[in-house]
Design a protein around this motif. Structure first.
Motif, mmCIF file in Angstrom:
data_model
loop_
_atom_site.group_PDB
_atom_site.id
_atom_site.type_symbol
_atom_site.label_atom_id
_atom_site.label_comp_id
_atom_site.label_asym_id
_atom_site.label_seq_id
_atom_site.Cartn_x
_atom_site.Cartn_y
_atom_site.Cartn_z
ATOM 1 N N PRO A 147 2.659 131.601 88.281
ATOM 2 C CA PRO A 147 3.837 131.517 89.142
ATOM 3 C C PRO A 147 3.851 132.628 90.187
ATOM 4 O O PRO A 147 3.256 133.691 89.990
ATOM 5 C CB PRO A 147 5.003 131.698 88.166
ATOM 6 N N GLY A 148 4.531 132.377 91.283
ATOM 7 C CA GLY A 148 4.664 133.370 92.346
ATOM 8 C C GLY A 148 5.496 132.816 93.481
ATOM 9 O O GLY A 148 5.972 131.685 93.433
ATOM 10 N N ASN A 149 5.678 133.624 94.500
ATOM 11 C CA ASN A 149 6.396 133.189 95.695
ATOM 12 C C ASN A 149 5.413 132.593 96.685
ATOM 13 O O ASN A 149 4.304 133.104 96.845
ATOM 14 C CB ASN A 149 7.129 134.356 96.342
ATOM 15 N N GLY B 173 9.631 129.489 98.523
ATOM 16 C CA GLY B 173 10.379 130.284 97.558
ATOM 17 C C GLY B 173 9.572 130.489 96.296
ATOM 18 O O GLY B 173 8.344 130.489 96.313
ATOM 19 N N ARG B 174 10.272 130.668 95.185
ATOM 20 C CA ARG B 174 9.640 130.901 93.896
ATOM 21 C C ARG B 174 9.011 129.610 93.393
ATOM 22 O O ARG B 174 9.667 128.553 93.360
ATOM 23 C CB ARG B 174 10.672 131.414 92.896
ATOM 24 N N SER C 132 7.296 128.208 90.112
ATOM 25 C CA SER C 132 6.974 128.384 88.699
ATOM 26 C C SER C 132 7.417 127.145 87.938
ATOM 27 O O SER C 132 8.314 126.420 88.378
ATOM 28 C CB SER C 132 7.650 129.630 88.123
#
Length: 75
Positions: free
Chosen positions: A50-52, A65-66, A68
């Motif tokens: 996960p990440g931006n 955005g995020r 995940s």
């Protein structure tokens, strides 16, 4: 692992055979995934952490955005 589901905004139905890629922000996690095509449920799966970042469908930015778990985007 992250999943992206692409859904048609007008009908709410999954969009199959759409080209999806993800590009992540940041120096350590920055970079992009390879292109994948959605299945009959409108989904693709990437082995990335996960990440931006941004989600692209057929070359257009559809989410920023995020990223995940499972991200649902509408086209």
């Amino acid at each position: 692992m992250i999943s992206v589901q692409v859904v048609y905004q007008g009908t709410g139905k999954p969009a199959d055979r759409k080209r999806v890629s993800v590009f992540f922000d940041g120096l350590l996690s920055g970079g992009g995934t390879g292109d994948q095509f959605t299945d009959s449920q409108g989904e693709v799966h990437f082995s990335n952490d996960p990440g931006n970042g941004k989600v692209f469908v057929d070359g257009r930015t559809v989410y920023q955005g995020r990223i995940s778990g499972k991200v649902v985007v509408y086209i």
